[in-house]
Design a protein around this motif. Structure first.
Motif, PDB file in Angstrom:
ATOM      1  N   LEU A 122       3.414   7.670   5.294  1.00  0.00           N
ATOM      2  CA  LEU A 122       3.503   7.731   3.648  1.00  0.00           C
ATOM      3  C   LEU A 122       4.852   8.462   2.824  1.00  0.00           C
ATOM      4  O   LEU A 122       5.109   9.385   3.788  1.00  0.00           O
ATOM      5  CB  LEU A 122       2.164   8.590   3.144  1.00  0.00           C
ATOM      6  CG  LEU A 122       0.928   7.750   3.093  1.00  0.00           C
ATOM      7  CD1 LEU A 122       0.486   7.277   4.293  1.00  0.00           C
ATOM      8  CD2 LEU A 122      -0.369   8.493   2.263  1.00  0.00           C
ATOM      9  N   THR A 155      -2.485   1.654  -0.228  1.00  0.00           N
ATOM     10  CA  THR A 155      -2.959   1.616   1.104  1.00  0.00           C
ATOM     11  C   THR A 155      -1.896   1.285   2.053  1.00  0.00           C
ATOM     12  O   THR A 155      -1.273   0.010   2.024  1.00  0.00           O
ATOM     13  CB  THR A 155      -4.161   1.005   1.787  1.00  0.00           C
ATOM     14  OG1 THR A 155      -5.104   1.466   0.929  1.00  0.00           O
ATOM     15  CG2 THR A 155      -4.663   1.111   3.065  1.00  0.00           C
ATOM     16  N   TYR A 156      -1.097   2.376   3.103  1.00  0.00           N
ATOM     17  CA  TYR A 156      -0.098   1.957   3.750  1.00  0.00           C
ATOM     18  C   TYR A 156      -0.522   1.469   5.054  1.00  0.00           C
ATOM     19  O   TYR A 156      -1.548   1.555   5.612  1.00  0.00           O
ATOM     20  CB  TYR A 156       0.891   3.062   3.846  1.00  0.00           C
ATOM     21  CG  TYR A 156       1.519   3.432   2.781  1.00  0.00           C
ATOM     22  CD1 TYR A 156       2.696   3.043   2.560  1.00  0.00           C
ATOM     23  CD2 TYR A 156       0.940   4.296   1.689  1.00  0.00           C
ATOM     24  CE1 TYR A 156       3.643   3.276   1.533  1.00  0.00           C
ATOM     25  CE2 TYR A 156       1.921   4.510   0.599  1.00  0.00           C
ATOM     26  CZ  TYR A 156       2.942   4.068   0.451  1.00  0.00           C
ATOM     27  OH  TYR A 156       3.592   4.322  -0.648  1.00  0.00           O
ATOM     28  N   ARG A 170      -3.486   7.738   4.924  1.00  0.00           N
ATOM     29  CA  ARG A 170      -3.064   6.313   4.732  1.00  0.00           C
ATOM     30  C   ARG A 170      -2.988   5.678   3.410  1.00  0.00           C
ATOM     31  O   ARG A 170      -2.411   4.765   3.098  1.00  0.00           O
ATOM     32  CB  ARG A 170      -3.744   5.236   5.414  1.00  0.00           C
ATOM     33  CG  ARG A 170      -3.622   5.634   7.079  1.00  0.00           C
ATOM     34  CD  ARG A 170      -4.094   4.433   7.959  1.00  0.00           C
ATOM     35  NE  ARG A 170      -3.584   3.058   7.157  1.00  0.00           N
ATOM     36  CZ  ARG A 170      -4.269   1.997   7.532  1.00  0.00           C
ATOM     37  NH1 ARG A 170      -5.461   1.828   8.312  1.00  0.00           N
ATOM     38  NH2 ARG A 170      -3.739   0.852   7.175  1.00  0.00           N
ATOM     39  N   SER A 171      -3.593   6.529   2.250  1.00  0.00           N
ATOM     40  CA  SER A 171      -3.806   5.856   1.054  1.00  0.00           C
ATOM     41  C   SER A 171      -3.809   7.091  -0.121  1.00  0.00           C
ATOM     42  O   SER A 171      -4.215   8.091   0.315  1.00  0.00           O
ATOM     43  CB  SER A 171      -4.750   4.926   0.887  1.00  0.00           C
ATOM     44  OG  SER A 171      -6.265   5.935   0.848  1.00  0.00           O
ATOM     45  N   THR A 179      -1.687  -2.952  -2.938  1.00  0.00           N
ATOM     46  CA  THR A 179      -2.235  -1.929  -3.902  1.00  0.00           C
ATOM     47  C   THR A 179      -3.520  -2.783  -4.633  1.00  0.00           C
ATOM     48  O   THR A 179      -3.529  -3.935  -4.834  1.00  0.00           O
ATOM     49  CB  THR A 179      -1.273  -1.907  -5.124  1.00  0.00           C
ATOM     50  OG1 THR A 179      -0.099  -1.528  -4.583  1.00  0.00           O
ATOM     51  CG2 THR A 179      -1.731  -0.822  -6.179  1.00  0.00           C
ATOM     52  N   ARG A 224       4.749  -3.461   3.554  1.00  0.00           N
ATOM     53  CA  ARG A 224       4.472  -1.912   3.856  1.00  0.00           C
ATOM     54  C   ARG A 224       3.071  -1.259   3.406  1.00  0.00           C
ATOM     55  O   ARG A 224       2.577  -0.504   3.993  1.00  0.00           O
ATOM     56  CB  ARG A 224       5.567  -0.805   3.205  1.00  0.00           C
ATOM     57  CG  ARG A 224       6.814  -0.993   4.044  1.00  0.00           C
ATOM     58  CD  ARG A 224       7.945  -0.389   3.409  1.00  0.00           C
ATOM     59  NE  ARG A 224       7.485   0.887   3.457  1.00  0.00           N
ATOM     60  CZ  ARG A 224       7.954   2.003   4.257  1.00  0.00           C
ATOM     61  NH1 ARG A 224       8.671   1.217   5.437  1.00  0.00           N
ATOM     62  NH2 ARG A 224       7.522   3.143   4.277  1.00  0.00           N
ATOM     63  N   TYR A 225       2.623  -1.834   2.484  1.00  0.00           N
ATOM     64  CA  TYR A 225       1.428  -1.313   1.654  1.00  0.00           C
ATOM     65  C   TYR A 225       0.767  -2.556   0.758  1.00  0.00           C
ATOM     66  O   TYR A 225       1.581  -3.624   0.571  1.00  0.00           O
ATOM     67  CB  TYR A 225       1.747  -0.221   0.757  1.00  0.00           C
ATOM     68  CG  TYR A 225       2.657  -0.498  -0.311  1.00  0.00           C
ATOM     69  CD1 TYR A 225       2.291  -0.656  -1.508  1.00  0.00           C
ATOM     70  CD2 TYR A 225       4.195  -0.166   0.001  1.00  0.00           C
ATOM     71  CE1 TYR A 225       3.301  -1.166  -2.571  1.00  0.00           C
ATOM     72  CE2 TYR A 225       5.103  -0.245  -1.216  1.00  0.00           C
ATOM     73  CZ  TYR A 225       4.681  -0.966  -2.286  1.00  0.00           C
ATOM     74  OH  TYR A 225       5.482  -1.263  -3.317  1.00  0.00           O
TER      75      TYR A 225
END
Length: 330
Positions: free
Chosen positions: A277, A270-271, A294-295, A233, A230-231
């Motif tokens: 989100l 950041t997705y 998005r982030s 980091t 999903r994201y």
């Protein structure tokens, strides 16, 4: 040696008189203003007791009224920076203050006063206290920047009962300050901020630090967050070199040192495209600039207490307090 622990921004300081949600200015870094070379106690112990009492009384008012301006009169450095953000968040929820705040009580205090050159500023000392929040002993560092300046707390760390390091004291009961550039230690106090942030960012596993919550376990937890379905980091760790965040260190009885030091940490989440989100937590929302599409990037300051051995060997980070001070949405 004390067992390493890592304290979140909320857990330790939310219990304290200071208002948190989650080293030391050595004589070698001071400025001589009178040319006085004699080594003298940094503070009279009777005055040190007044400083601690004034701090506790004022901090209780700060937490009751959520008054950041008043807090700046009794805190500085990393402690003040973390608490300023916390006070902002708390006041956004309780603009009239927090009358239900439970006052902090400090007791059974031991004053660790080093000798410093008489004409040098700043002066500093540490205070080892019991408190009404639990069984931990709290160790504060207090700094005075000049003769017309107030004493203010710059660092706070916690030790479980009976795990406070034994400090080297002379026949007069005075502690020994360790200069930031001291030799004979595994890592000089002035290099710990850089050494620690390099360690956190390293892909390999250097042996500079003992394994523990603030070292190996923190790195392992980060690895799980670097890339998910999903994201992703991105972590950025930076040493802090500003004078107001300078490390403070006292000699321990075994020839090593206890060092308090500051670091800065950012992480950007950041997705993936099309992934919504999640709701922003209230603390981050108050500190947020920009619009999170998005982030979200959070930036925190952290204060660490580390036991550094004489000669060589791994450093033990015995406590770590981290607090978010800003956030940005993109």
């Amino acid at each position: 040696m004390a067992r390493a622990r890592s304290t979140s921004a909320g857990r330790l300081l939310r219990r304290a008189a200071v208002s948190v949600a989650p080293v030391v200015l050595m004589a070698s870094g001071c400025v001589t203003v009178h040319g006085e070379d004699a080594m003298v106690p940094a503070v009279d112990k009777a005055e040190a007791a007044k400083v601690v009492r004034h701090f506790a009384t004022t901090s209780n008012r700060v937490n009751r009224d959520l008054d950041a301006e008043l807090n700046a009169t009794v805190e500085a450095g990393v402690l003040a920076a973390i608490d300023e953000a916390s006070l902002k968040v708390r006041r956004s929820k309780k603009p009239e203050g927090d009358p239900e705040f439970e006052p902090l009580e400090l007791s059974d205090t031991t004053y660790l006063v080093p000798e410093l050159r008489g004409g040098d500023w700043p002066k500093w000392f540490m205070a080892d206290t019991a408190n009404n929040r639990g069984d931990d002993r709290w160790l504060f560092a207090f700094v005075r920047e000049g003769k017309d300046q107030p004493w203010r707390a710059t660092y706070l760390t916690a030790f479980e009962k009976d795990e406070m390091p034994e400090f080297e004291l002379d026949e007069d009961g005075l502690a020994q300050a360790v200069p930031v550039n001291a030799t004979g230690l595994a890592v000089a106090p002035g290099r710990l901020s850089e050494t620690y942030t390099d360690y956190l960012a390293a892909d390999r596993t250097p042996d500079t630090f003992e394994d523990g919550p603030a070292t190996s376990e923190l790195r392992e937890a980060r690895q799980k967050e670097r890339k998910t379905a999903r994201y992703v980091t991105q972590f950025v760790d930076q040493p802090v070199t500003e004078e107001r965040f300078a490390p403070l260190a006292l000699r321990t009885a075994d020839g090593g040192a206890l060092v308090m030091f500051t670091t800065r940490h950012s992480w950007k989440i950041t997705y993936a495209q099309g992934v919504p989100l999640p709701p922003t937590d209230d603390f981050t929302k108050v500190l947020m600039s920009g619009t999170p599409k998005r982030s979200v990037t959070r930036t925190a300051l952290a204060e660490q207490a580390a036991v550094v051995p004489k000669g060589s060997g791994p450093v033990t980070v015995v406590n770590r307090i981290s607090g978010v001070i800003s956030a940005r949405g993109e």
